[in-house]
Design an enzyme around this catalytic site. Structure first.
Site, PDB file in Angstrom:
ATOM      1  CE  LYS A 228       0.081 102.877 -12.457  1.00  0.00           C
ATOM      2  NZ  LYS A 228       0.348 102.965 -13.892  1.00  0.00           N
TER       3      LYS A 228
ATOM      4  NE  ARG B 237      -4.976 103.224 -14.655  1.00  0.00           N
ATOM      5  CZ  ARG B 237      -4.485 102.027 -14.342  1.00  0.00           C
ATOM      6  NH1 ARG B 237      -4.501 101.603 -13.113  1.00  0.00           N
ATOM      7  NH2 ARG B 237      -3.987 101.245 -15.255  1.00  0.00           N
TER       8      ARG B 237
ATOM      9  NE  ARG C 269       3.774  95.875 -18.351  1.00  0.00           N
ATOM     10  CZ  ARG C 269       3.057  96.859 -17.838  1.00  0.00           C
ATOM     11  NH1 ARG C 269       3.443  97.449 -16.730  1.00  0.00           N
ATOM     12  NH2 ARG C 269       1.974  97.276 -18.444  1.00  0.00           N
TER      13      ARG C 269
ATOM     14  NE  ARG D  61      -0.600  94.143 -18.187  1.00  0.00           N
ATOM     15  CZ  ARG D  61      -0.618  95.199 -17.364  1.00  0.00           C
ATOM     16  NH1 ARG D  61       0.157  95.229 -16.305  1.00  0.00           N
ATOM     17  NH2 ARG D  61      -1.406  96.216 -17.604  1.00  0.00           N
TER      18      ARG D  61
ATOM     19  NE  ARG E 126      -2.914  99.803 -20.754  1.00  0.00           N
ATOM     20  CZ  ARG E 126      -1.898  99.088 -20.288  1.00  0.00           C
ATOM     21  NH1 ARG E 126      -1.093  98.459 -21.101  1.00  0.00           N
ATOM     22  NH2 ARG E 126      -1.665  99.026 -19.006  1.00  0.00           N
TER      23      ARG E 126
HETATM   24  P1  AMP Z   1      -2.636  98.135 -14.434  1.00  0.00           P
HETATM   25  O1  AMP Z   1      -2.048  96.809 -14.088  1.00  0.00           O
HETATM   26  O2  AMP Z   1      -2.735  99.048 -13.252  1.00  0.00           O
HETATM   27  O3  AMP Z   1      -1.951  98.783 -15.620  1.00  0.00           O
HETATM   28  O4  AMP Z   1      -4.156  97.871 -14.882  1.00  0.00           O
HETATM   29  C1  AMP Z   1      -4.467  97.032 -15.979  1.00  0.00           C
HETATM   30  C2  AMP Z   1      -5.875  97.313 -16.481  1.00  0.00           C
HETATM   31  O5  AMP Z   1      -6.832  97.073 -15.430  1.00  0.00           O
HETATM   32  C3  AMP Z   1      -6.141  98.748 -16.925  1.00  0.00           C
HETATM   33  O6  AMP Z   1      -5.737  98.997 -18.262  1.00  0.00           O
HETATM   34  C4  AMP Z   1      -7.659  98.817 -16.765  1.00  0.00           C
HETATM   35  O7  AMP Z   1      -8.314  98.129 -17.812  1.00  0.00           O
HETATM   36  C5  AMP Z   1      -7.895  98.028 -15.491  1.00  0.00           C
HETATM   37  N1  AMP Z   1      -7.801  98.886 -14.286  1.00  0.00           N
HETATM   38  C6  AMP Z   1      -6.846  98.821 -13.312  1.00  0.00           C
HETATM   39  N2  AMP Z   1      -7.069  99.726 -12.356  1.00  0.00           N
HETATM   40  C7  AMP Z   1      -8.197 100.393 -12.725  1.00  0.00           C
HETATM   41  C8  AMP Z   1      -8.942 101.465 -12.166  1.00  0.00           C
HETATM   42  N3  AMP Z   1      -8.566 102.053 -11.027  1.00  0.00           N
HETATM   43  N4  AMP Z   1     -10.037 101.901 -12.839  1.00  0.00           N
HETATM   44  C9  AMP Z   1     -10.436 101.323 -13.985  1.00  0.00           C
HETATM   45  N5  AMP Z   1      -9.779 100.324 -14.587  1.00  0.00           N
HETATM   46  C10 AMP Z   1      -8.673  99.845 -13.966  1.00  0.00           C
END
Ligand code: AMP
Length: 216
Positions: free
Chosen positions: A13, A88, A127, A160, A171
């Site tokens: 993404k 999400r 990653r 990360r 996750r």
């Molecule tokens: P990502 O980089 O999009 O995988 O996001 C990393 C982490 O940020 C996720 O595992 C969540 O803990 C938090 N996060 C990101 N976007 C959201 C969202 N829209 N709603 C809730 N938590 C989020």
């Protein structure tokens, strides 16, 4: 044009959203990037966010929605927005529809990058992200020129905290269920398009471009 990118963690993404925003000059809003940055702050708020991120859990809907709303009010939205990592949950999807409507805008496309679980685990284990500027790399698909050093800013590349294997599996379980609900939501709105995540970054981007061009 306003679009969202849907997919499991590490479906690509973030990478694709960045490419889309550059190619079509769209504002890129990544809730993950915003939250990762906030989590480095020493404040109570920063520490609270860090807990969610390290555990691989979603932050509360109100928090994610608030972040997006604040960002949308600040940005120039004329060219359009690509949302990455948001929505999400169904509640966030509803909120996004409402916020955009208040601004006289709407979503034009929901692009779902479809990847299977084995592929996701393979991708996540390789990653790496830059601790300083957030640029992302993959040891096999998109390696940095110098090992463990960011090409862009020279910062240190790290894994990360939410990319550790057990956290990843957790996750994936959580996200699969929510993703299915989001897919139905956007299918009903007749704006959902699916692309396969197979192949390299450019191959997936070419599939996405085909969809965008038809909808421009
Ligand atoms: P990502 O980089 O999009 O995988 O996001 C990393 C982490 O940020 C996720 O595992 C969540 O803990 C938090 N996060 C990101 N976007 C959201 C969202 N829209 N709603 C809730 N938590 C989020």
């Amino acid at each position: 044009m306003n679009l969202i990118i849907l997919g499991l963690p590490a479906a690509g993404k973030g990478t694709q959203a960045k490419k889309i925003s550059q190619e079509y000059n769209l504002t890129h809003i990544s809730t993950g990037d915003i939250l990762r940055k906030a989590a480095t702050e020493k404040s109570l708020f920063g520490k609270e966010i860090k807990k969610y991120l390290d555990a691989g859990e979603l932050v509360p809907d109100e928090m994610a929605i608030g972040i997006v709303k604040e960002k949308l009010l600040k940005e120039d939205l004329d060219a359009g927005v690509v949302f990455d990592g948001f929505p999400r949950t169904p509640k966030q999807a509803e909120a996004l529809t409402e916020i955009l409507a208040e601004l006289g805008k709407k979503l034009d496309l929901a692009i779902y990058i479809k990847a299977d679980e084995a592929e996701i685990i393979r991708r996540i284990s390789g990653r790496r992200v830059c601790r300083d500027c957030g640029a992302s790399y993959h040891l096999d698909y998109n390696p940095p020129e110098k090992e463990r050093v960011c090409d862009r800013c020279g910062g240190k590349l790290i894994q990360r905290s939410d990319d550790q294997e057990e956290t990843v599996k957790k996750r994936i379980r959580l996200h699969s269920k929510l993703l299915a609900q989001l897919i139905s939501y956007y299918e009903e709105k007749a704006i959902l398009k699916t692309v396969l995540s197979k192949g390299g970054i450019e191959e997936v981007f070419a599939r996405i471009k085909e969809i965008i061009e038809v909808n421009l």
